[in-house]
Write a protein that holds these residues in place. Sequence first.
Motif, mmCIF file in Angstrom:
data_model
loop_
_atom_site.group_PDB
_atom_site.id
_atom_site.type_symbol
_atom_site.label_atom_id
_atom_site.label_comp_id
_atom_site.label_asym_id
_atom_site.label_seq_id
_atom_site.Cartn_x
_atom_site.Cartn_y
_atom_site.Cartn_z
ATOM 1 N N GLU A 44 65.898 -21.662 101.140
ATOM 2 C CA GLU A 44 66.114 -20.969 99.619
ATOM 3 C C GLU A 44 66.937 -20.276 99.350
ATOM 4 O OE1 GLU A 44 64.003 -22.117 97.515
ATOM 5 O OE2 GLU A 44 62.092 -22.649 98.441
ATOM 6 N N GLU A 99 61.816 -20.534 103.824
ATOM 7 C CA GLU A 99 60.431 -20.035 103.485
ATOM 8 C C GLU A 99 59.529 -20.887 103.819
ATOM 9 O OE1 GLU A 99 60.456 -18.446 99.716
ATOM 10 O OE2 GLU A 99 62.364 -17.153 99.848
ATOM 11 N N THR A 100 58.203 -20.454 104.301
ATOM 12 C CA THR A 100 57.213 -21.452 104.534
ATOM 13 C C THR A 100 56.569 -22.103 103.177
ATOM 14 O OG1 THR A 100 56.597 -20.177 106.506
ATOM 15 C CG2 THR A 100 54.990 -21.731 105.583
ATOM 16 N N MET A 122 59.242 -25.386 106.505
ATOM 17 C CA MET A 122 59.802 -24.384 105.783
ATOM 18 C C MET A 122 60.780 -25.225 105.270
ATOM 19 S SD MET A 122 60.182 -21.601 109.179
ATOM 20 C CE MET A 122 60.358 -20.286 107.894
ATOM 21 N N LYS A 130 63.642 -17.648 109.048
ATOM 22 C CA LYS A 130 63.492 -16.938 107.879
ATOM 23 C C LYS A 130 64.843 -15.854 107.655
ATOM 24 C CE LYS A 130 58.413 -15.971 108.151
ATOM 25 N NZ LYS A 130 57.337 -14.922 108.432
#
Length: 272
Positions: A126, A249-250, A123, A244
């Motif tokens: 972001e 984000e993955t 991850m 998350k």
Amino acid sequence: MVLHRLLTGETIDQLINQVDREKHLLFYSYLTQRRGKAQFIGQYVDDHLTAVLAYISELSFPAFSFYCIEREEVLFPELIMFAREAYRLNDHVTCGTILCEHDLQLFQSYGLITGTPQRFLTMKHEDQEKLLASHSAEDVKAEEYDEVVHFLQNEGMRFFTRSEIERCPFLGIKDGKNFIAVGGFHFYDAQLVEIGNIVTRQAYRGKGLGKLLTSQLTRLGKECATDVYLGVLSENEPAVNVYKGLGYETTAERSIVDFKFKPDYKCHSSAN
């Protein structure tokens, strides 16, 4: 003609510029931060580099990273047998690595995998606005290293090495004089920042301490590099949801696997 040889510094430099870091974060770490401790065996078919099997011995198990360049040309049994002999590993030793789906299938097709692969997410952070404002965690001091190392080892942190706490910042939260949660980094420099080793004592879980640590570590990481990563087992849904919620984000899904070198491979390639 097939050759196996240790990669030169020039070839490693070229791979650094070619590798997609977000898709191959483990291998990228071998090329950069782990470079001084890693060995890289490359397979060359008709003078073209087809695959690399990199190895480090600083963990509690033989740790590898596999990078495939020309999938259709890789002679996998030859590469595995050569690496087994070069690293002097017998068929009783359990090794570990992280594989993408295609590479997992390759290892499985030759019967190397032992146990059940664990799905693992990479991850990337972001969204800065989702981080918490809290700074409740404090820097772990040098005189506290032994205590934190003991804490992490007791909690079964398989991928932790003492060198990480000696070269990377670590943060801790205490109840009185005792640590109840700690967290730090696997890597921490301008090339790569990866958060890891986040642990909360069993009796204190569910109180948001891991979230506080992750948020504070993320802010600290972004003081060093633009991109901050972490890894988590996909089955650990509470942790995935926390990350998350903090703006992660993955970027890739992989499998953590244990494997053994098979002694019955016949290697017909030459070596340089």
